[in-house]
Scaffold this active site. Structure first.
Site, PDB file in Angstrom:
ATOM      1  CD  GLU A   1      -2.529   1.255   2.716  1.00 13.16           C
ATOM      2  OE1 GLU A   1      -3.552   1.946   2.789  1.00 13.16           O
ATOM      3  OE2 GLU A   1      -2.092   0.583   3.680  1.00 13.16           O
TER       4      GLU A   1
ATOM      5  CE  LYS B   1      -7.375   1.690   3.436  1.00 12.48           C
ATOM      6  NZ  LYS B   1      -6.196   2.194   4.197  1.00 12.48           N
TER       7      LYS B   1
ATOM      8  CB  CYS C   1      -4.449  -1.456   4.480  1.00 14.95           C
ATOM      9  SG  CYS C   1      -3.501  -1.443   6.033  1.00 14.95           S
TER      10      CYS C   1
END
Length: 255
Positions: A40, A106, A140
């Site tokens: 990431e 995300k 994540c």
């Protein structure tokens, strides 16, 4: 499917240094790898200083990924900070060898670090089709939200890139296994190592888990390039024998 996991320290807010570092590591990979996975925010570290380091989809890092994908004749994926329509995104790119790009913004922004104050949340779950595989892209903090990752698309591989700190490593390990088991899918998790500017330590634990929760690659704590090979036919045969996905609940995610 042969996949290379790139586990490395990151230079804070230094895209050129990080690109050079990863390129040197990528150049050590033997031919035949079909996907290279970066962490990431691989070009900057997990920074909230988006205005200082954000790039466009025509920027240096995207062009670098396209060039390497073409040179290596493989896909390259990882997340970086993108500015688009005056908004900042933690965006995971999946760059095909021919230069085509699919992307995922995300969805679950890490409010504990204020990510939601600086970045815009994604609105779509993204499944990429590549070499006969269906690959679900996640970043994540998404790992903590199983409903969003639920395998309603019959994907084959769930792919997480992260900047996950050492203090919560037990959760990283446990949740990656859980996502693999509940979705009867291979799971790849790629995390960084090293200490960031805020003194958060990262021990990596990049790993690969099969559809029954067994390690194909056990959690790694050192810098390196880790290559694994996944067999889709074995997974599909297991799904026929253990048809758990047919009993899943029906639901709709409202975003």
């Amino acid at each position: 499917m042969k996949i290379a996991l790139m586990q490395s320290d990151l230079q804070w807010e230094s895209p050129s240094a990080n690109r050079n570092n990863f390129e040197s590591k990528i150049n050590t990979i033997i031919d035949g790898v079909e996907i290279i996975v970066l962490p990431e925010m691989f070009s900057t570290g997990f920074t909230m200083n988006a205005p200082a380091v954000a790039e466009t989809m025509q920027g240096e890092t995207v062009n670098w990924m396209k060039s390497l994908a073409k040179q290596r004749n493989c896909a390259i994926t990882g997340s970086l900070i993108i500015i688009e329509n005056n908004q900042y995104y933690n965006r995971m790119l999946f760059v095909f060898p021919d230069g085509e790009i699919k992307h995922y913004n995300k969805r679950h922004l890490f409010s504990l670090a204020g990510e939601n104050k600086f970045y815009s949340s994604g609105t779509e779950k993204v499944i990429v089709e590549y070499l006969g595989w269906k690959i679900c892209l996640q970043i994540c903090y998404d790992l903590r939200f199983p409903v969003f990752a639920r395998n309603v698309e019959n994907y084959d591989l769930l792919l997480y890139v992260a900047n996950w700190p050492k203090v919560r490593t037990n959760a990283w390990d446990a949740l990656l296994k859980a996502r693999a088991i509940e979705n009867l899918s291979y799971v790849v998790g790629v995390n960084r190592i090293g200490q960031d500017i805020h003194n958060y330590e990262h021990t990596g634990h990049s790993q690969v888990v099969d559809f029954l929760g067994n390690y194909i690659l056990e959690p790694q704590e050192t810098a390196g390039v880790f290559v694994v090979e996944l067999d889709k036919s074995i997974m599909l045969e297991t799904r026929k024998k253990l048809d758990f996905l047919s009993d899943k609940d029906n639901f709709e995610i409202k975003i």
